[in-house]
Write a protein that holds these residues in place. Sequence first.
Motif, short mmCIF file in Angstrom:
data_model
loop_
_atom_site.label_atom_id
_atom_site.label_comp_id
_atom_site.label_asym_id
_atom_site.label_seq_id
_atom_site.Cartn_x
_atom_site.Cartn_y
_atom_site.Cartn_z
N PHE A 132 0.84 -1.20 0.00
CA PHE A 132 0.00 0.00 0.00
C PHE A 132 0.87 1.25 0.00
N TYR A 161 -1.02 -1.31 -4.42
CA TYR A 161 -2.20 -0.45 -4.39
C TYR A 161 -1.70 0.97 -4.10
N VAL A 164 -4.21 5.26 -2.24
CA VAL A 164 -4.51 5.81 -0.91
C VAL A 164 -4.54 7.34 -1.00
N ALA A 176 -10.07 0.41 -0.97
CA ALA A 176 -8.88 -0.37 -0.61
C ALA A 176 -9.26 -1.75 -0.09
N ALA A 190 2.91 -1.54 4.18
CA ALA A 190 2.50 -0.14 3.98
C ALA A 190 3.73 0.74 3.90
N ALA A 200 -3.91 0.50 5.18
CA ALA A 200 -3.46 -0.89 5.13
C ALA A 200 -3.99 -1.69 6.31
#
Length: 552
Positions: A132, A161, A164, A176, A190, A200
């Motif tokens: 993340f 990902y 955020v 998420a 994270a 996360a």
Amino acid sequence: MCLNYPRLPIGIIASPVRSILRVYLSVAFPWSQAYSSPPGSTMVPASRNTILRLINASQHTACPCHGCRPQGNPATQLQSINQLRSFATPVNAVEKEYAFEVAASNLRFGDGVTAEVGMDLKNMNARKVAVFTDPNVAKLRPLKTTLAALEAQSDLPFEVYDRVVAEPTEDSWRDAIAWAREHDFSHFLAVGGGSVIDTAKAANLFSVYKEADLMDFINAPIGKGLPITKALLPLIAIPTTAGTGSETTGTAILDITSRSFKTGIANRAMKPVLGIVDTHNTESCPTAVHISAGLDVLFHSMESYTAIPYTERTPRPANPILRPAYQGSNPVADIFSLWSLQTTVKYLPRIAKNRDDVEARRQMLLASSFAGIGFGNAGVHLCHGMSYPISGLNKKGPKYKHPGYVTDHPIIPHGVSVALTGPAGKTSEAVAIFCSINLPLVFQFTAPSSPDRHRQALAIFNGTTLSDPSITRIPDRELGAYLYESIARFLDGLGVPRGLKAIGYNSNDIEKLVEGTLPQRRVLDLAPGIGDVVGSDGKEHLTRIMENSLEY
């Protein structure tokens, strides 16, 4: 011969049993006279002998003058008094806490330690890793170093990902969570500030609880606040700011946009298994981010150190799993919070002058993690509780956008928001601005609750010791005013906006800000003067602090 009754307070002309209760109350609870005496009557507390004589009289079903009284037994009389005493004790008395727990992530601190994260995950037998981050960090050295460390390991697949958002919302968390649920991850990683780490944590939680709704675990009374009874997946956190301390705690914060305030989830089960604290990862932070993140460290330290003692928190949990992460000040948290406060007051101004000051950056990263351990076990109170609606309402109201933040939406950094009320009296860096607005006034309000602790804080802000005559000569009753001035002066040196008006709020917003603060019981109940006052929601005090925080 008629019994010679003792002289009773005026107004007691009733059965002997009622008289006993009235006289007992006058002895055990003298203040009760103000609520039970007829206007103009004079209440004189009865002696123990008077009570014994009344008990003796009450043992007859007929008038005492019939002369059939048995001799009273002193033991029986004392037993009767004790029975009355038990009647005066509330049946459902709320028990206070008697224990505290200490929980924190493992920490690794050093220059360049991010490069070890691939080996860490391999050592944990990671099968597939969820990484993340946010769009800004995705372009910077911290994530590049992280991904290189993962790629250096054989057979260590991962997915990234990078959506955020700063100041996460219900929608951003849901996005998420949906992404994480689509994959079969074994571990989470994270890389970013508090917003990234908190997101996360949420994705990890709801990957395990696949059928749960977001509000199932959101702190009560806003959500259900259900306990976490399942083991979560391992999470490693690599902070890129020195502020939230999220790498050490089980707290995750989001903005409930539908209600215009922030709240979150706080549970020890959500804390990372490892926090990798690398001084290289804050090199790219703009000065404004260093300052607002550092303010969050400052208020984490101050609030946890001045929270009500853990032994004053109610109710005592019926089961250890129900003991909250935020427990009130305690001996272990005090050590971390006090060191963090001293370090922040010393080094944050140095970073404000020169963000390339390596030693200052290193010390602020340590202070952030230390403060995380402190407040992660003790909690925060008024500054943070009041900052949540200040931040939430900004999107619909003033739409303030703090200089130095790379974002296309209104934002008041968390540390600044906390400081906006602080002279009066866990989340991303954006809440720091609000905390700063609140800070001076809050500690002026809390100072009478624990003069020794506030005197210690004053000495730190003034760069001296407790034994300095300039500190020792200040009467307890004046500590709040002196601390107010010292905190305000410190914030001025960092360029923090002076009050709510400076970011666009006015007196018409006070009621909404207070209403948005009242549901924050998780932190308000740790505030001296509110959390330790039975039956008080603190609305009157909150209103006064908000009003005084408009400008100072």
